[in-house]
Write a protein that holds these residues in place. Structure first.
Motif, mmCIF file in Angstrom:
data_model
loop_
_atom_site.group_PDB
_atom_site.id
_atom_site.type_symbol
_atom_site.label_atom_id
_atom_site.label_comp_id
_atom_site.label_asym_id
_atom_site.label_seq_id
_atom_site.Cartn_x
_atom_site.Cartn_y
_atom_site.Cartn_z
ATOM 1 N N GLY A 1 42.453 9.618 -170.442
ATOM 2 C CA GLY A 1 41.852 9.119 -171.658
ATOM 3 C C GLY A 1 40.907 8.730 -170.715
ATOM 4 N N TYR B 1 32.215 12.359 -174.820
ATOM 5 C CA TYR B 1 32.534 13.148 -176.414
ATOM 6 C C TYR B 1 31.590 11.937 -177.190
ATOM 7 C CZ TYR B 1 35.851 13.026 -180.664
ATOM 8 O OH TYR B 1 36.548 13.397 -181.826
ATOM 9 N N ASP C 1 43.264 -0.511 -169.395
ATOM 10 C CA ASP C 1 41.460 -0.024 -170.312
ATOM 11 C C ASP C 1 40.401 -0.920 -169.406
ATOM 12 O OD1 ASP C 1 41.201 -2.947 -170.897
ATOM 13 O OD2 ASP C 1 41.301 -2.891 -172.931
ATOM 14 N N PRO D 1 39.708 11.231 -175.688
ATOM 15 C CA PRO D 1 38.970 10.369 -175.490
ATOM 16 C C PRO D 1 39.337 9.321 -175.266
ATOM 17 C CG PRO D 1 39.163 11.929 -177.910
ATOM 18 C CD PRO D 1 40.211 12.185 -176.988
ATOM 19 N N THR D 2 40.651 8.409 -176.011
ATOM 20 C CA THR D 2 41.201 7.276 -175.531
ATOM 21 C C THR D 2 42.779 7.925 -175.709
ATOM 22 O OG1 THR D 2 40.221 6.440 -176.319
ATOM 23 C CG2 THR D 2 41.798 5.510 -176.218
ATOM 24 N N ILE E 1 31.111 10.531 -178.959
ATOM 25 C CA ILE E 1 31.916 9.301 -180.850
ATOM 26 C C ILE E 1 30.595 8.549 -181.308
ATOM 27 C CG2 ILE E 1 30.192 7.501 -179.526
ATOM 28 C CD1 ILE E 1 34.049 7.750 -180.617
ATOM 29 N N GLN F 1 35.827 3.575 -176.301
ATOM 30 C CA GLN F 1 36.663 4.218 -175.738
ATOM 31 C C GLN F 1 37.703 3.361 -175.054
ATOM 32 O OE1 GLN F 1 34.987 8.000 -175.869
ATOM 33 N NE2 GLN F 1 35.377 8.988 -174.793
#
Length: 318
Positions: free
Chosen positions: A216, A51, A269, A191-192, A53, A250
């Motif tokens: 994600g 992505y 995460d 993305p997230t 970012i 992310q």
């Protein structure tokens, strides 16, 4: 037709920019998920290439004529996949062997424009493209808009699977069009998966009466530096990346959601393959209360027309 499926979300950090390295990584991850029995495997938004970012995290990225942004656009153009790209052959072969459907995001180049494409690889068939209809906010600096020709689903032996990308889940008419195509399983690529994105994904599951894989990804600033080096390096792009905080960017948050909106499995995460067994019968039973494409649609009051033609802009005729 079986009612039970094992579905998986591969939540990991991609290889930014360097597509050839990314494809090798993706094949290894698909093998891991397939070895655990997954029938559907989902990756997040633009996992191939990563992505962009820097549009969110680098303060100068949106400035006119920014040398780092221009350099990164050039790298994306050089690296992006194209229609019939031979680099994707190993991925397709792996899908044919495992018999799993795989949804994965990628940067795609058509002529001189880039698109955000969530590709659905299916066994022994051509992949289905879905190009993001409206790039969100700063993404418009990179991606062109898709058209209705790539609003589609795959009819598998067990049922129907489709996907949408990120903020398309807040496009009511896009959702209505996809619900009309009768998804049993829907990949929601992000993305997230932030809190509001989780809400959108759970809403989609309840509204569509389908199972949703909200996928994600993970990303640290170091991943950008490593990917840039693998893609050949560039001083201007490197300078832009150094404007980004040296931290996690992310955060995954992937989840697998039932047709009633219940979360069946939720990731942290961290790097993981998230798995859940789903019962397609639950989607059929959910329609008893709410069928937004049927008894809740009021077709006598509302009508939706979907243009599925490919908008090329220039048409050459004899």
């Amino acid at each position: 037709m079986t009612n039970k499926l094992l579905v998986a979300i591969v939540q990991s950090a991609p290889v930014p920019l360097a597509i050839d390295h990314g494809i090798k990584q993706v094949c290894a991850l698909i093998e891991k998920a397939a070895a655990r029995g997954a029938d559907v495997i989902a990756f997040g938004e633009t996992f191939l290439g990563g992505y962009p970012i820097w549009l969110d995290e680098a303060p100068g990225a949106a400035l006119w004529d920014h040398p780092g942004s221009k350099a990164l656009h050039g790298i994306l153009m050089e690296q992006a996949i194209t229609v019939g790209d031979s680099r994707l052959v190993p991925l397709q072969k792996l899908v044919d062997q495992t018999k799993a459907c795989v949804s994965i995001g990628a940067h795609e180049r058509v002529r001189s424009s880039l698109y955000n494409n969530q590709i659905l690889f299916r066994p022994n068939s051509e992949p289905l493209n879905h190009r993001k209809l409206v790039p969100t906010h700063g993404e418009r600096l990179i991606w062109n808009r898709g058209d209705g020709s790539t609003l589609n689903v795959h009819q598998a032996q067990w049922g129907t699977v489709g996907n949408l990308i990120c903020w398309e889940h807040w496009m009511p008419l896009a959702r209505a069009a996809m619900h009309n195509l009768g998804e049993d399983v829907h990949v929601s690529a992000w993305p997230t998966v932030r809190e509001t994105y989780a809400i959108a994904s759970r809403h989609y599951a309840f509204e569509g009466g389908c199972h949703v894989l909200a996928a994600g990804t993970l990303l640290h600033r170091d991943d950008l530096l490593d990917g840039l080096e693998l893609a050949g390096g560039n001083a201007e792009a490197l300078a832009l990346f150094h404007e980004i905080p040296d931290q996690q960017l992310q955060f995954g948050g992937s989840m697998i959601i039932a047709p009633d909106g219940e979360i069946l499995a939720e990731a942290s995460d961290r790097d993981e393959i998230l798995l859940a067994e789903i019962d397609l019968q639950a989607g059929l039973e959910a329609k008893a209360a709410l069928d937004t494409d049927g008894h809740y649609s009021r077709a006598d009051v509302f009508e939706l027309n979907v243009n599925t033609s490919e908008n090329l802009g220039v048409n050459w005729r004899d």
